[in-house]
Enzyme design. Structure first.
Site, PDB file in Angstrom:
ATOM      1  N   GLN A 152      -5.151  -1.695   9.312  1.00 44.82           N
ATOM      2  CA  GLN A 152      -5.149  -3.023   8.705  1.00 44.82           C
ATOM      3  C   GLN A 152      -5.869  -4.026   9.611  1.00 44.82           C
ATOM      4  O   GLN A 152      -5.621  -4.092  10.813  1.00 44.82           O
ATOM      5  CB  GLN A 152      -3.691  -3.461   8.458  1.00 44.82           C
ATOM      6  N   LYS A 175       0.838  -1.199   0.000  1.00 44.19           N
ATOM      7  CA  LYS A 175       0.000   0.000   0.000  1.00 44.19           C
ATOM      8  C   LYS A 175       0.876   1.253   0.000  1.00 44.19           C
ATOM      9  O   LYS A 175       0.604   2.211  -0.722  1.00 44.19           O
ATOM     10  CB  LYS A 175      -0.936  -0.005   1.214  1.00 44.19           C
ATOM     11  N   ASP A 222     -11.074   3.099   3.880  1.00 47.61           N
ATOM     12  CA  ASP A 222     -11.601   1.747   3.684  1.00 47.61           C
ATOM     13  C   ASP A 222     -13.108   1.736   3.424  1.00 47.61           C
ATOM     14  O   ASP A 222     -13.650   0.714   2.998  1.00 47.61           O
ATOM     15  CB  ASP A 222     -11.363   0.923   4.960  1.00 47.61           C
TER      16      ASP A 222
HETATM   17  N1  GUN Z   1      -7.725  -6.868   5.658  1.00 48.48           N
HETATM   18  C1  GUN Z   1      -8.117  -7.568   4.549  1.00 48.48           C
HETATM   19  N2  GUN Z   1      -8.693  -6.742   3.656  1.00 48.48           N
HETATM   20  C2  GUN Z   1      -8.665  -5.502   4.187  1.00 48.48           C
HETATM   21  C3  GUN Z   1      -9.100  -4.239   3.719  1.00 48.48           C
HETATM   22  O1  GUN Z   1      -9.650  -4.070   2.616  1.00 48.48           O
HETATM   23  N3  GUN Z   1      -8.877  -3.193   4.574  1.00 48.48           N
HETATM   24  C4  GUN Z   1      -8.292  -3.349   5.794  1.00 48.48           C
HETATM   25  N4  GUN Z   1      -8.154  -2.279   6.555  1.00 48.48           N
HETATM   26  N5  GUN Z   1      -7.883  -4.512   6.246  1.00 48.48           N
HETATM   27  C5  GUN Z   1      -8.069  -5.579   5.445  1.00 48.48           C
END
Ligand code: GUN
Length: 292
Positions: A105, A61, A128
């Site tokens: 995350q 990311k 998100d």
């Molecule tokens: N863990 C797995 N997919 C995601 C996501 O799209 N966002 C976040 N914050 N954590 C995740």
């Protein structure tokens, strides 16, 4: 605007290429924002603990952000971080004028309440799209920031040129991250949506009637190719390992590809789209915050 870049004569939907095209568009948009308004979108990514897969996601990311000109800040906290400490960091990021998107995350360690954390993130910085305000806006048909993987799924379907209105769509998996929001997005595009899950009876028969199949159940090759209707569009969100340790989706790819008109591979389908949409959300958030 969605560019139809997937060659309609090709069966395999190239998520890598679609995501790349999106990042190129975003890089231009970010450069324009900097030049015309002096704004550099900023994304803060927070990781608690040592989960190896999460560490890779966070690194990817940050790299992708910088590639398109988004300022990226990472906060890597130890596993034993207290919920109050995480809340205090989120509060700082909420009031940091250089940060427009915040992502924590998931999954979080068991001693931290996930809902409490998601709700603490300012809804306008919720990159998100998981905050109940943003989820509620999506459900009521006035979307604000929307979850990234579902946005990626919709974008891939759109690039095929398929008219979603009136189609029978089936979503397998009811998570807040993928299944529920993707079902709402398909409904928003006037599909007739069936939302299935691990307790659904007669799954094979239901899938056999669907024009659009979105698989997000997280079980290796659980959806058999022979269940797929001839000519269906199949989007596989799954990222699993099969008995041989090979990466695979939720759909039995080789057999499904014989029946589907369009299908996403794993890897190289939905996966690359999630990060591209996260970057897009960060830019959308920056624009909304600065009202431009
Ligand atoms: N863990 C797995 N997919 C995601 C996501 O799209 N966002 C976040 N914050 N954590 C995740």
């Amino acid at each position: 605007m969605t560019t139809t870049i997937t060659d309609p004569s090709l069966k395999i939907i190239d998520g890598k290429a679609v995501a790349k095209a999106l990042r190129v568009e975003l890089a231009t948009e970010v450069a324009d924002l900097k030049e015309s308004a002096g704004i550099t979108p900023g994304l803060a990514v927070v990781l608690v603990g040592e989960d190896p897969a999460s560490k890779v996601y966070v690194r990817n990311k940050a790299r992708a952000s910088e590639e398109v000109g988004i300022r990226s800040v990472q906060h890597i906290l130890p596993e034993e971080t207290k919920e109050a400490e995480l809340l205090s960091l989120i509060s700082e990021l909420n009031s940091d004028a250089d940060i427009h998107g915040i992502l924590v995350q998931l999954p979080l360690p068991a001693h931290i309440n996930q809902a409490t954390i998601i709700e603490a993130i300012s809804a306008e910085k919720d990159a998100d799209g998981f905050h109940p305000y943003n989820m509620g806006r999506l459900l009521t048909g006035s979307p604000t920031l929307e979850p990234c993987t579902p946005l990626g799924v919709m974008h891939l379907i759109e690039t095929t040129g398929l008219d979603i209105a009136g189609k029978d769509a089936i979503v397998i998996g009811r998570s807040n991250i993928v299944g529920k929001p993707v079902a709402v997005m398909l409904l928003g595009q006037n599909a007739t949506v069936t939302l299935c899950h691990s307790r659904t009876a007669g799954l094979a028969e239901k899938i056999a009637t669907a024009d659009i199949v979105v698989a997000a159940i997280g079980r290796a090759e659980m959806i058999k190719g022979e269940w797929i209707k001839e000519g269906a569009t199949v989007i596989d969100v799954g990222m699993n390992r099969n008995a041989d340790g090979k990466l695979c989706g939720d759909v039995e790819y080789a057999t499904a590809a014989k029946r589907a008109a369009r299908i996403t591979p794993v890897p190289g389908g939905v996966g690359p789209m999630t990060i591209a949409m996260l970057l897009k959300n960060t830019v959308t958030a920056a624009r909304a915050i600065h009202k431009i």
